[in-house]
Design a protein around this motif. Structure first.
Motif, mmCIF file in Angstrom:
data_model
loop_
_atom_site.group_PDB
_atom_site.id
_atom_site.type_symbol
_atom_site.label_atom_id
_atom_site.label_comp_id
_atom_site.label_asym_id
_atom_site.label_seq_id
_atom_site.Cartn_x
_atom_site.Cartn_y
_atom_site.Cartn_z
ATOM 1 N N GLY A 7 6.404 -44.454 9.237
ATOM 2 C CA GLY A 7 7.728 -43.746 9.399
ATOM 3 C C GLY A 7 8.395 -44.559 10.548
ATOM 4 O O GLY A 7 8.056 -44.899 11.454
ATOM 5 N N THR A 8 9.892 -44.728 9.939
ATOM 6 C CA THR A 8 10.703 -45.558 11.027
ATOM 7 C C THR A 8 11.805 -44.476 11.392
ATOM 8 O O THR A 8 12.828 -44.933 11.376
ATOM 9 N N GLY A 9 11.620 -43.135 11.213
ATOM 10 C CA GLY A 9 12.629 -42.159 11.714
ATOM 11 C C GLY A 9 12.649 -42.387 13.277
ATOM 12 O O GLY A 9 12.248 -43.117 13.914
ATOM 13 N N TYR A 10 13.105 -41.255 13.981
ATOM 14 C CA TYR A 10 13.491 -41.186 15.491
ATOM 15 C C TYR A 10 12.061 -41.508 16.119
ATOM 16 O O TYR A 10 11.867 -42.470 16.916
ATOM 17 N N VAL A 11 11.031 -40.844 15.890
ATOM 18 C CA VAL A 11 9.937 -40.658 16.526
ATOM 19 C C VAL A 11 9.061 -42.177 16.071
ATOM 20 O O VAL A 11 8.669 -42.697 17.116
ATOM 21 N N GLY A 12 8.990 -42.612 14.758
ATOM 22 C CA GLY A 12 8.368 -43.763 14.571
ATOM 23 C C GLY A 12 8.835 -45.076 15.191
ATOM 24 O O GLY A 12 8.131 -45.879 15.704
ATOM 25 N N LEU A 13 10.286 -44.981 14.976
ATOM 26 C CA LEU A 13 10.935 -46.251 15.555
ATOM 27 C C LEU A 13 10.781 -46.325 16.870
ATOM 28 O O LEU A 13 10.600 -47.585 17.450
ATOM 29 N N GLY A 16 7.093 -46.968 17.948
ATOM 30 C CA GLY A 16 6.804 -48.601 17.569
ATOM 31 C C GLY A 16 7.505 -49.682 18.592
ATOM 32 O O GLY A 16 6.467 -50.361 18.834
ATOM 33 N N ALA A 17 8.573 -49.426 18.832
ATOM 34 C CA ALA A 17 9.231 -50.382 19.670
ATOM 35 C C ALA A 17 8.663 -50.214 21.226
ATOM 36 O O ALA A 17 8.339 -51.479 21.870
ATOM 37 N N CYS A 18 8.432 -49.004 21.487
ATOM 38 C CA CYS A 18 7.866 -48.900 22.841
ATOM 39 C C CYS A 18 6.344 -49.535 23.204
ATOM 40 O O CYS A 18 6.092 -50.181 24.087
ATOM 41 N N PHE A 19 5.654 -49.175 21.986
ATOM 42 C CA PHE A 19 4.265 -49.599 22.048
ATOM 43 C C PHE A 19 4.118 -51.196 21.872
ATOM 44 O O PHE A 19 3.517 -51.994 22.804
ATOM 45 N N ALA A 145 -11.426 -41.679 13.233
ATOM 46 C CA ALA A 145 -11.354 -40.479 14.020
ATOM 47 C C ALA A 145 -9.863 -40.027 13.939
ATOM 48 O O ALA A 145 -9.034 -40.931 13.863
ATOM 49 N N VAL A 146 -9.827 -38.602 13.830
ATOM 50 C CA VAL A 146 -8.213 -38.163 13.815
ATOM 51 C C VAL A 146 -7.786 -37.578 15.138
ATOM 52 O O VAL A 146 -8.727 -36.826 15.861
ATOM 53 N N VAL A 147 -6.875 -37.806 15.551
ATOM 54 C CA VAL A 147 -6.401 -37.564 16.839
ATOM 55 C C VAL A 147 -4.880 -36.959 16.980
ATOM 56 O O VAL A 147 -4.094 -37.496 15.986
ATOM 57 N N SER A 148 -4.522 -35.884 17.704
ATOM 58 C CA SER A 148 -3.165 -35.626 17.677
ATOM 59 C C SER A 148 -2.777 -35.928 18.821
ATOM 60 O O SER A 148 -3.225 -35.766 19.952
ATOM 61 N N ASN A 149 -1.338 -36.468 18.732
ATOM 62 C CA ASN A 149 -0.691 -36.910 20.084
ATOM 63 C C ASN A 149 0.842 -36.693 19.619
ATOM 64 O O ASN A 149 1.539 -37.498 19.323
ATOM 65 N N PRO A 150 1.046 -35.078 19.962
ATOM 66 C CA PRO A 150 2.563 -34.792 19.693
ATOM 67 C C PRO A 150 3.694 -35.494 20.537
ATOM 68 O O PRO A 150 3.345 -35.906 21.532
ATOM 69 N N GLU A 151 4.629 -35.639 20.010
ATOM 70 C CA GLU A 151 5.798 -36.383 20.708
ATOM 71 C C GLU A 151 6.770 -35.375 21.358
ATOM 72 O O GLU A 151 7.061 -34.135 21.254
ATOM 73 N N PHE A 152 7.347 -35.854 22.679
ATOM 74 C CA PHE A 152 8.205 -35.202 23.359
ATOM 75 C C PHE A 152 9.314 -35.788 23.844
ATOM 76 O O PHE A 152 9.720 -36.014 25.086
ATOM 77 N N ASP A 161 11.433 -41.438 28.059
ATOM 78 C CA ASP A 161 10.493 -40.302 27.839
ATOM 79 C C ASP A 161 9.156 -40.891 27.301
ATOM 80 O O ASP A 161 7.962 -40.497 27.762
ATOM 81 N N PHE A 162 9.200 -41.862 26.608
ATOM 82 C CA PHE A 162 8.020 -42.553 26.091
ATOM 83 C C PHE A 162 7.240 -43.314 27.268
ATOM 84 O O PHE A 162 6.059 -43.281 27.396
ATOM 85 N N LYS A 163 8.096 -44.255 27.933
ATOM 86 C CA LYS A 163 7.517 -45.085 29.011
ATOM 87 C C LYS A 163 7.061 -44.703 29.924
ATOM 88 O O LYS A 163 6.306 -44.869 30.821
ATOM 89 N N HIS A 164 7.930 -43.115 30.382
ATOM 90 C CA HIS A 164 7.434 -42.642 31.893
ATOM 91 C C HIS A 164 7.386 -40.953 31.554
ATOM 92 O O HIS A 164 8.290 -40.212 31.810
ATOM 93 N N PRO A 165 6.303 -40.852 30.639
ATOM 94 C CA PRO A 165 6.267 -39.147 30.241
ATOM 95 C C PRO A 165 5.983 -38.307 31.386
ATOM 96 O O PRO A 165 5.280 -38.751 32.532
#
Length: 174
Positions: A7-13, A16-19, A145-152, A161-165
Motif C-alpha cells: 500500500g502506498t497511500g498516506y500510511v504506507g508511503l 516506507g520512506a521513514c523505514f 507471526a502476525v503483529v498489530s502496529n496501529p499508526e498514529f 510522528d513516525f520518527k519521534h512517536p
C-alpha cells in the motif's frame, strides 16, 4: 532488515520512506500501476512536508523502491506491512476489511521463510486473528507471526510522528 510495505497511500508511503531513512531496505507495493510509475518518476501522490525529499534521498541511496509485483518483495522480506485502505462500508459505517483480507491471501502465497506480517492499516480489534487464519488456511506450511502496529500519523506532521512517536503500540501473541 528487508521490508515490504503493501500500500502506498498516506500510511504506507510515509512509513516506507521513514523505514528506509532508518537504513532498512524497503519495497513499497501497490496495485495501482499509475501511482507506482509516478513514484518511480519521483512524483509524490500526497502532500506531506518533506516527504518528496525523504523519498528522493532514499531512492537515490537504493534503500527504497516501488513496484506493482507483490511476490518478490514479500518472499525477500523479514517484515511485511499491510497498509492498505480500510474505507467505511456503505450502510453501516464499519471498516471495509476486504482489502486487508485480500492482501493477507496474496502475502500467504508469496511467503518464503519466517516472516513477520504487520497490520498497519486502521482496523478493528480481532483483525489480526482473521489475518492469521487466512494465512494459515492459504499456506498451512508458512512460518510467520502476525503483529498489530496501529499508526498514529497526523497529516502535516506524519514524518515527525513516525520518527519521534509519543507512543509505540505493538501487539502479538508470539
Amino acid at each position: 532488515m528487508r521490508v515490504a510495505m503493501i500500500g502506498t497511500g498516506y500510511v504506507g508511503l510515509v512509513s516506507g520512506a521513514c523505514f528506509a531513512d532508518f537504513g532498512h531496505e524497503v519495497t513499497c507495493v501497490d496495485k495501482d500501476a499509475g501511482k507506482i510509475a509516478a513514484l518511480q518518476a519521483g512524483e509524490i501522490p500526497i502532500y506531506e512536508p518533506g516527504l518528496d525529499a525523504l523519498v528522493a534521498s532514499n531512492v537515490r541511496e537504493k534503500r527504497l523502491d516501488f513496484t506493482t509485483a507483490l511476490a518478490g518483495p514479500v518472499a525477500a522480506a523479514d517484515a511485511v506491512f499491510i497498509a492498505v485502505g480500510t474505507p467505511s462500508r456503505r450502510g453501516d459505517g464499519h471498516a471495509d476489511l476486504s482489502y486487508v483480507y485480500a492482501c493477507a491471501r496474496e502475502i500467504a502465497a508469496a511467503l518464503d521463510g519466517f516472516t513477520v506480517v504487520v497490520t498497519k492499516s486502521t482496523v478493528p480489534v480481532g483483525t489480526g486473528d482473521e489475518v492469521e487464519r487466512i494465512i494459515r488456511e492459504t499456506r498451512p506450511d508458512a512460518e510467520f507471526a502476525v503483529v498489530s502496529n496501529p499508526e498514529f500519523l497526523r497529516e502535516g506532521a506524519a514524518i515527525r510522528d513516525f520518527k519521534h512517536p509519543d507512543r509505540i503500540v505493538v501487539g502479538t501473541t508470539d
